[in-house]
Design a protein around this motif. Structure first.
Motif, PDB file in Angstrom:
ATOM      1  N   LYS A   1       0.812  -1.226   0.000  1.00 50.08           N
ATOM      2  CA  LYS A   1       0.000   0.000   0.000  1.00 50.08           C
ATOM      3  C   LYS A   1       0.836   1.262   0.000  1.00 50.08           C
ATOM      4  O   LYS A   1       0.348   2.337  -0.320  1.00 50.08           O
TER       5      LYS A   1
ATOM      6  N   ARG B   1       2.019   2.283   2.870  1.00 47.02           N
ATOM      7  CA  ARG B   1       1.405   2.889   4.063  1.00 47.02           C
ATOM      8  C   ARG B   1       2.455   3.125   5.136  1.00 47.02           C
ATOM      9  O   ARG B   1       3.297   2.257   5.386  1.00 47.02           O
TER      10      ARG B   1
ATOM     11  N   SER C   1      -8.029  -0.343   4.202  1.00 46.65           N
ATOM     12  CA  SER C   1      -8.698  -0.218   2.916  1.00 46.65           C
ATOM     13  C   SER C   1      -7.707  -0.607   1.814  1.00 46.65           C
ATOM     14  O   SER C   1      -6.512  -0.344   1.935  1.00 46.65           O
TER      15      SER C   1
ATOM     16  N   ASN D   1      -6.560   0.328  -0.997  1.00 45.65           N
ATOM     17  CA  ASN D   1      -6.106   1.324  -1.963  1.00 45.65           C
ATOM     18  C   ASN D   1      -4.633   1.616  -1.729  1.00 45.65           C
ATOM     19  O   ASN D   1      -4.103   1.294  -0.663  1.00 45.65           O
TER      20      ASN D   1
ATOM     21  N   SER E   1     -10.470   5.359  -0.938  1.00 44.40           N
ATOM     22  CA  SER E   1     -10.726   3.959  -0.586  1.00 44.40           C
ATOM     23  C   SER E   1     -11.523   3.289  -1.698  1.00 44.40           C
ATOM     24  O   SER E   1     -12.384   3.911  -2.305  1.00 44.40           O
TER      25      SER E   1
END
Ligand code: TXA
Ligand code: MG
Length: 379
Positions: free
Chosen positions: A57, A59, A144, A146, A152
């Motif tokens: 991701k 993230r 999520s 994405n 999302s």
């Protein structure tokens, strides 16, 4: 890596989930539908697998994940303390779009909670999500599905757009019925508090359980947005710039819309170093505008040819498309479509997306929260 898409149309397709459930058990990633948004799942008890979520991701590692369960009996596996308020909330709203924060057990790896001593827990109601968790026989941690910073995903193609070739399976269970992420309630503190607004509001919680949770907005100061581009809170964002047309009379909204569009064009000309009179159409490139409006306002814009007139009177080169959502269900219908519209407008290479605001009550609070995070302009 080849990404396989598993289509699930009804309960009779559930056996097709088997390879994906086994992949989760083995420590691989699987994207799956929930009633809120699609999740990117991993085996909660395998830190190496969970790490891949952050990698794929993009993230930040300091952002903890939500653990998804299918059976109440499994709660003590990950929650060390289960206060009575948790039981009331779970009884009233789960399975469903609610996430609660509780003290975690030793079994929950540090990477899941970003080192916190609490864990986010959710029992999704989407039957496909439930079947996957059941077949995997482990809690599934999932953010999520994405890429970090993008809207999302609420349809399987959104996930494919972001994660094709990065994960072995995407389960396509159709459109998410809610379309915004779950309400997060922190129950690990003395005064329960909503950390992220969602479909379930503080008012819903009070009505159904008698438990008072501090509302998302109640404590926080309202951010006063300058009527100018502000990148600070951009998040859940499409590539196009997002503009909000605030609630007002129809006349005011038309005026604000026109002002917003001309300001946007002036600003982008400035940014491109080609500041000049709007009238000198020569160097003007065509700006593409996607409008996502409540049906009342959409009707006003269409009937009065507002944008046609703008084109003629100011020699402004615009192409535009209007998409409207039903007024009856207001924020609920808008929320169902918002992230999908962001991605559809991005596919059409819009420069600007204009959305109408919804009153901040019920799901309107969550809707406006997401919209404001995506928006650079407010009129
Ligand atoms: O609807 C949803 O909640 C979706 C679906 C897939 O379930 N999931 C989702 O996950 O939105 P994500 O990772 O995009 O957002 C999780 C949020 C983050 O804002 C994170 O900071 C917060 O939950 N969170 C997770 N654990 C927490 C904790 N222990 N304390 C406070 N916040 C936490
Ligand atoms: Mg997210």
């Amino acid at each position: 890596m080849r990404t396989e898409i598993i289509q699930i149309r009804s309960e009779s397709d559930f056996p097709f989930l088997k390879p994906a459930a086994e992949a989760i058990r083995r420590g691989e990633l699987v994207a799956f539908p929930t009633e809120t948004v699609y999740g990117l799942g991993a085996n909660a008890f395998m830190p190496e697998a969970v790490k891949q979520i952050f990698v794929q991701k993009g993230r930040p590692q300091d952002n903890p994940l939500i653990a998804h369960l299918s059976r109440m009996e499994d709660l003590p596996l990950i929650a060390a303390e289960i206060p009575r308020s948790a039981l009331s909330l779970l009884q009233a709203f789960t399975p469903g779009p609610l996430t609660i924060i509780l003290k975690k057990t030793e079994a929950v790896p540090e990477i899941v909670t970003a080192g916190l001593n609490t864990v986010a827990i959710r029992f999704p109601s989407n039957p496909v999500a439930r079947a996957l968790i059941e077949q995997a026989k482990v809690p599934i941690v999932a953010p999520s599905a994405n890429l970090s910073g993008k809207p999302s995903p609420t349809r399987a193609w959104h996930v494919l757009e972001d994660l094709d070739g990065k994960i072995p399976y995407i389960i396509d269970g159709g459109a998410c019925t809610i379309g915004l992420e779950s309400t997060i309630v922190d129950l690990s503190v003395d005064q329960p508090e909503i950390l992220r607004p969602g479909y379930i509001s503080a008012e819903d919680i009070y009505k159904k359980t008698g438990i008072f949770v501090k509302d998302y907005q109640a404590g926080g100061k309202e951010i006063v947005h300058p009527k100018a581009p502000g990148q600070k809170y951009r998040h859940y964002a499409p590539k196009a710039k997002v503009m909000i047309i605030e609630t007002a009379t129809s006349k005011e909204r038309v005026r604000n819309l026109l002002r917003g569009i001309t300001d946007f064009i002036k600003n982008s000309q400035k940014a491109a170093g080609q500041e000049h009179e709007l009238e000198s159409r020569m160097e003007d490139k065509v700006r593409r505008i996607g409008l996502f409006l409540d049906e009342d306002f959409a009707a006003v814009i269409r009937q009065n040819q507002v944008l046609e007139d703008l084109r003629k009177s100011r020699n402004i080169q615009i192409d535009y498309e209007i998409v409207s959502y039903s007024r009856k269900s207001g924020a609920e219908e808008a929320a169902y479509q918002l992230f999908d519209q962001f991605r559809l407008f991005d596919k059409k290479e819009m420069d600007l997306i204009i959305c109408t605001a919804e009153p901040k009550k019920g799901e309107g609070i969550a809707y406006m929260n997401r919209l404001q995070k995506a928006a650079s302009y407010h009129y």
